[in-house]
Scaffold this motif. Structure first.
Motif, PDB file in Angstrom:
ATOM      1  N   GLN A 175       2.024   1.639  -3.561  1.00 21.85           N
ATOM      2  CA  GLN A 175       0.920   2.144  -4.376  1.00 21.85           C
ATOM      3  C   GLN A 175       0.715   3.638  -4.148  1.00 21.85           C
ATOM      4  O   GLN A 175       0.427   4.393  -5.092  1.00 21.85           O
ATOM      5  N   LYS A 176       0.883   4.087  -2.912  1.00 30.97           N
ATOM      6  CA  LYS A 176       0.754   5.512  -2.605  1.00 30.97           C
ATOM      7  C   LYS A 176       1.785   6.335  -3.366  1.00 30.97           C
ATOM      8  O   LYS A 176       1.459   7.385  -3.944  1.00 30.97           O
TER       9      LYS A 176
ATOM     10  N   THR B   1       1.821   9.619 -10.628  1.00 29.99           N
ATOM     11  CA  THR B   1       1.078   9.358 -11.870  1.00 29.99           C
ATOM     12  C   THR B   1      -0.226  10.128 -11.959  1.00 29.99           C
ATOM     13  O   THR B   1      -0.742  10.339 -13.053  1.00 29.99           O
ATOM     14  N   ASN B   2      -0.803  10.527 -10.825  1.00 25.85           N
ATOM     15  CA  ASN B   2      -2.088  11.221 -10.865  1.00 25.85           C
ATOM     16  C   ASN B   2      -1.936  12.576 -11.532  1.00 25.85           C
ATOM     17  O   ASN B   2      -0.965  13.286 -11.302  1.00 25.85           O
TER      18      ASN B   2
ATOM     19  N   HIS C  35       3.299   5.434  -6.123  1.00 20.95           N
ATOM     20  CA  HIS C  35       2.925   5.353  -7.548  1.00 20.95           C
ATOM     21  C   HIS C  35       1.848   6.395  -7.877  1.00 20.95           C
ATOM     22  O   HIS C  35       1.946   7.105  -8.889  1.00 20.95           O
ATOM     23  N   ASP C  36       0.836   6.469  -7.025  1.00 21.59           N
ATOM     24  CA  ASP C  36      -0.268   7.399  -7.274  1.00 21.59           C
ATOM     25  C   ASP C  36       0.217   8.857  -7.258  1.00 21.59           C
ATOM     26  O   ASP C  36      -0.230   9.684  -8.060  1.00 21.59           O
ATOM     27  N   LEU C  37       1.132   9.175  -6.343  1.00 18.89           N
ATOM     28  CA  LEU C  37       1.657  10.535  -6.262  1.00 18.89           C
ATOM     29  C   LEU C  37       2.383  10.941  -7.531  1.00 18.89           C
ATOM     30  O   LEU C  37       2.403  12.122  -7.905  1.00 18.89           O
TER      31      LEU C  37
ATOM     32  N   GLU D  53       0.826  -1.216   0.000  1.00 23.89           N
ATOM     33  CA  GLU D  53       0.000   0.000   0.000  1.00 23.89           C
ATOM     34  C   GLU D  53       0.858   1.263   0.000  1.00 23.89           C
ATOM     35  O   GLU D  53       0.457   2.301  -0.552  1.00 23.89           O
TER      36      GLU D  53
END
Length: 304
Positions: free
Chosen positions: A296-297, A303-304, A299-301, A293
């Protein structure tokens, strides 16, 4: 006395300031050209080092279209005979759409797959096994992102940069001392040698390696702030020489110019994130186990 004779002194005093201004303009113009030429040659001839892992043509298209870019920052340290290992690993995303800059720091002890080696090991060992190419591939695999540029710098080169600038200042969060220097809480001014002591300390920091990474970021920010000052302009050539000997990147000079013109406002909104995990010994070796997790956090930072 003729009228024309009476006017000569006045005209002469008007001309003298204009001549001085002209000489200054020519001198400054020549200096700027010299600095520009020196910077271009240093970047293209000494720093520029493309890697196979990064698709240069695709990156240049993204740069030309002013799309968000991910830059891998590697700090290479020779401390304790560990030459060739990336002591600091950060991914910096520049998003010109929202004028935001996001920095994700990856702890060097993070246990992950070393791409190209086929083993689980500390992420900072990727550089020792396969240099920048393997580091880029390993970070891309860990975070499931695409790296567009990389910048690696020998941490000892930071010491030379600080000495070239004179001193830098940082806002220190933890009060501590070693056998040579005192680091009180608050603003601390440092020369090169003191800077190295500042970034290498770990045992007296309650945050351990996390605190060390934060101090490394503070030093880089201090160098950037001091280097951007007007008084540092005459030192630019010396700074470029130091960077030429200690820094590598797949950016060429034209890429840097485009980054400055198209992405400079991203500095207005900076956010930072340090990946967290749990320390664990495996076969007697310390690793940081980062949960899915948390990966994933990150990654999201980016790519968003």
């Amino acid at each position: 006395m003729r009228r024309s004779d009476r006017r000569k002194p006045k005209r002469l005093w008007l001309k003298i300031p204009l001549i001085i201004v002209g000489i200054l303009v020519l001198g400054i113009g020549g200096y700027v050209f010299s600095v520009y030429s020196n910077a271009k040659n240093t970047v293209n001839d000494k720093m520029h080092d493309p890697v196979e892992t990064i698709d240069t043509d695709l990156t240049k298209k993204k740069l030309q279209a002013t799309e968000p870019l991910n830059v891998l920052l590697l700090g290479i340290d020779a401390e304790e005979g560990q030459a060739g290992r990336s002591d600091a690993i950060m991914v910096m995303q520049l998003d010109p759409i929202t004028d935001a800059l996001t920095i994700v720091s990856i702890p060097r002890d993070t246990r992950t797959e070393i791409v190209g080696k086929g083993i689980q090991d500390k992420i900072n060992h990727a550089y020792a096994f396969g240099g920048t190419d393997m580091s880029v591939a390993t970070v891309e695999n860990l975070l499931d992102i695409e790296i567009d540029y990389y910048v690696s710098i020998n941490m000892d080169g930071l010491v030379e940069l600080v000495d070239e600038l004179g001193t830098i200042t940082v806002s220190n969060d933890v009060e501590w001392s070693d056998s040579k220097y005192d680091f009180p809480e608050g603003i601390v001014e440092m020369d090169g040698d003191k800077t190295m002591a500042y970034v290498r300390m770990r045992k007296k920091d309650p945050m351990g390696d996390f605190g060390r990474t934060q101090r490394q970021r503070k030093v880089i920010e201090g160098i950037l702030n001091e280097g951007a000052s007007v008084g540092s302009v005459p030192k630019f050539s010396g700074m470029m020489g130091i960077l030429g000997s200690n820094m590598s990147t797949n950016m060429d000079f034209d890429d840097m110019k485009k980054l400055f013109s198209g992405y400079k406002d991203t500095r207005r909104n900076i956010s930072e994130h340090m990946m967290a995990g749990t320390g664990e010994k495996i076969d007697g070796i310390y690793y940081l186990i980062v949960p899915d997790e948390e990966i994933q956090k990150a990654h999201d930072l980016l790519t968003n």
